[in-house]
Design a protein around this motif. Structure first.
Motif, PDB file in Angstrom:
ATOM      1  N   LEU A  15      -3.138   9.707  -5.331  1.00 23.32           N
ATOM      2  CA  LEU A  15      -3.184   8.603  -6.100  1.00 23.32           C
ATOM      3  C   LEU A  15      -3.231   7.348  -4.950  1.00 23.32           C
ATOM      4  CD1 LEU A  15      -3.993   6.704  -8.749  1.00 23.32           C
ATOM      5  CD2 LEU A  15      -1.405   6.798  -9.093  1.00 23.32           C
ATOM      6  N   LEU A  16      -3.998   6.000  -4.464  1.00 29.40           N
ATOM      7  CA  LEU A  16      -3.435   5.152  -3.775  1.00 29.40           C
ATOM      8  C   LEU A  16      -3.317   3.703  -4.339  1.00 29.40           C
ATOM      9  CD1 LEU A  16      -4.915   4.266  -0.729  1.00 29.40           C
ATOM     10  CD2 LEU A  16      -5.560   2.807  -2.720  1.00 29.40           C
ATOM     11  N   LEU A  17      -2.634   3.508  -4.176  1.00 30.78           N
ATOM     12  CA  LEU A  17      -2.289   1.957  -4.815  1.00 30.78           C
ATOM     13  C   LEU A  17      -1.727   0.660  -3.900  1.00 30.78           C
ATOM     14  CD1 LEU A  17       1.326   3.328  -7.223  1.00 30.78           C
ATOM     15  CD2 LEU A  17      -0.779   3.023  -7.648  1.00 30.78           C
ATOM     16  N   ASN A  18      -2.451   0.004  -4.687  1.00 28.79           N
ATOM     17  CA  ASN A  18      -2.582  -0.667  -3.128  1.00 28.79           C
ATOM     18  C   ASN A  18      -2.536  -2.723  -4.538  1.00 28.79           C
ATOM     19  OD1 ASN A  18      -5.209  -2.970  -1.900  1.00 28.79           O
ATOM     20  ND2 ASN A  18      -3.030  -2.375  -0.191  1.00 28.79           N
ATOM     21  N   GLY A  19      -1.578  -3.374  -3.842  1.00 32.36           N
ATOM     22  CA  GLY A  19      -1.984  -4.615  -4.440  1.00 32.36           C
ATOM     23  C   GLY A  19      -0.911  -5.834  -4.131  1.00 32.36           C
ATOM     24  N   THR A  78       1.094  -1.427  -0.157  1.00 31.81           N
ATOM     25  CA  THR A  78       0.419  -0.022  -0.216  1.00 31.81           C
ATOM     26  C   THR A  78       1.056   1.117   0.147  1.00 31.81           C
ATOM     27  OG1 THR A  78      -1.870  -0.758   0.977  1.00 31.81           O
ATOM     28  CG2 THR A  78      -1.515   0.927   1.110  1.00 31.81           C
ATOM     29  N   ALA A  79       0.798   2.123  -0.763  1.00 33.13           N
ATOM     30  CA  ALA A  79       1.495   3.773  -0.891  1.00 33.13           C
ATOM     31  C   ALA A  79      -0.032   4.808  -1.292  1.00 33.13           C
ATOM     32  CB  ALA A  79       1.946   3.238  -1.850  1.00 33.13           C
ATOM     33  N   LEU A  80       0.654   5.893  -1.057  1.00 29.84           N
ATOM     34  CA  LEU A  80      -0.502   6.578  -1.193  1.00 29.84           C
ATOM     35  C   LEU A  80       0.421   7.666  -1.954  1.00 29.84           C
ATOM     36  CD1 LEU A  80      -1.848   6.973   2.475  1.00 29.84           C
ATOM     37  CD2 LEU A  80      -2.697   6.813  -0.060  1.00 29.84           C
TER      38      LEU A  80
END
Length: 288
Positions: free
Chosen positions: A246-250, A203-205
């Motif tokens: 921008l939210l990144l989650n994977g 998870t990153a913002l």
């Protein structure tokens, strides 16, 4: 509760072709494990281009082994590739290109934007593919702003555009090979946000503008990436100034990464094969 692992800042500014002045926020060469399945992020802009009749951008070049995701905030980009994919995207639109087994593509400022000039801002991500999918057929998803659902956040804290993945009962239009969330957040100052995300996932913002605070002690400014620890399900933060995030989650892939320029595979031998295939013309040609 997810805790902040670290804040990542730009690796430096450079030009991609003659149309994209970018800050490299991260790549698989510095925080590959922490950001899997995301390989790279380039932040183009904010910049301003005068009107021109010149064709500004990046000439034909190959890719294999991953996907490129281009999110336009200001300006316009036109794309063509050797798989037959292509189109023009503008503010709010997304281009999700699957290079996979290999293609050649080109990216330029869209003719309409070049003619008018003005503000230019976009993010390009490289998204890794699992080993079993790296040689899948190439593909192209041109996703318009109208196709991206927008969710009102509780307490009038702002909105979330769901590009990929799911928020509550709302699913994004992007087709992905592995589970991930890519959300465009427009947030209002003075609010606290909390999202439930899968345990163990990256998870990153990334803050494009404005300011957020994590753990009441860490401030994240524009053009900075807050990388969270994978433990815990709940992501919480405060919005200090009106912000675009921008939210990144994977789901991490946990597979070897071997990259060489525009090719990202799992072994050195696969890189050698990619170079040979491209040199031999097996990536096809862009049809004019």
């Amino acid at each position: 509760m997810k805790k902040l692992a670290f804040i990542k800042r730009s690796n430096g500014r450079h030009w991609v072709g003659d149309g994209f002045p970018v800050k490299s926020i991260f790549s698989y060469q510095d925080i590959a494990e922490e950001m899997s399945p995301f390989l790279l992020m380039d932040y183009a802009g904010p910049a301003d281009f005068p009107p021109t009749s010149r064709k500004l951008g990046v000439v034909q070049h190959p890719h294999r082994g991953f996907e490129t995701v281009t999110i336009v905030y200001e300006g316009g980009v036109s794309h063509r590739d050797s798989s037959g994919g292509g189109g023009t995207i503008g503010p709010g639109d997304v281009q999700w290109m699957t290079a996979a087994a290999g293609l050649i593509h080109e990216e330029y400022h869209s003719p309409e934007y070049a003619r008018k000039g003005g503000a230019f801002e976009m993010v390009q991500l490289w998204v890794n593919l699992p080993a079993k999918d790296k040689m899948s057929p190439p593909g192209y998803q041109g996703i318009t702003a109208e196709q991206i659902p927008e969710v009102e956040l509780p307490g009038k804290a702002g909105t979330a555009r769901i590009i990929a993945g799911k928020h509550a009962d709302t699913a994004g239009p992007a087709r992905t090979f592995t589970p991930m969330n890519v959300w465009d957040l427009r947030l209002k100052a003075g609010h606290h946000l909390a999202f439930d995300l899968p345990e163990g996932h990256t998870t990153a913002l990334f803050v494009l503008r404005g300011t957020i605070r994590i753990d009441d002690s860490h401030t994240v400014l524009a053009a900075e990436l807050a990388v969270m620890e994978r433990e815990g399900r709940r992501l919480a933060f405060a919005v200090s100034e009106d912000a675009t995030v921008l939210l990144l989650n994977g789901k991490p892939l946990d597979e070897p990464i071997v990259g060489h320029g525009p090719f990202v595979m799992n072994t050195h031998e696969e890189i050698v094969q990619a170079i040979d295939d491209f040199s031999s013309g097996r990536f096809g040609q862009i049809r004019h």
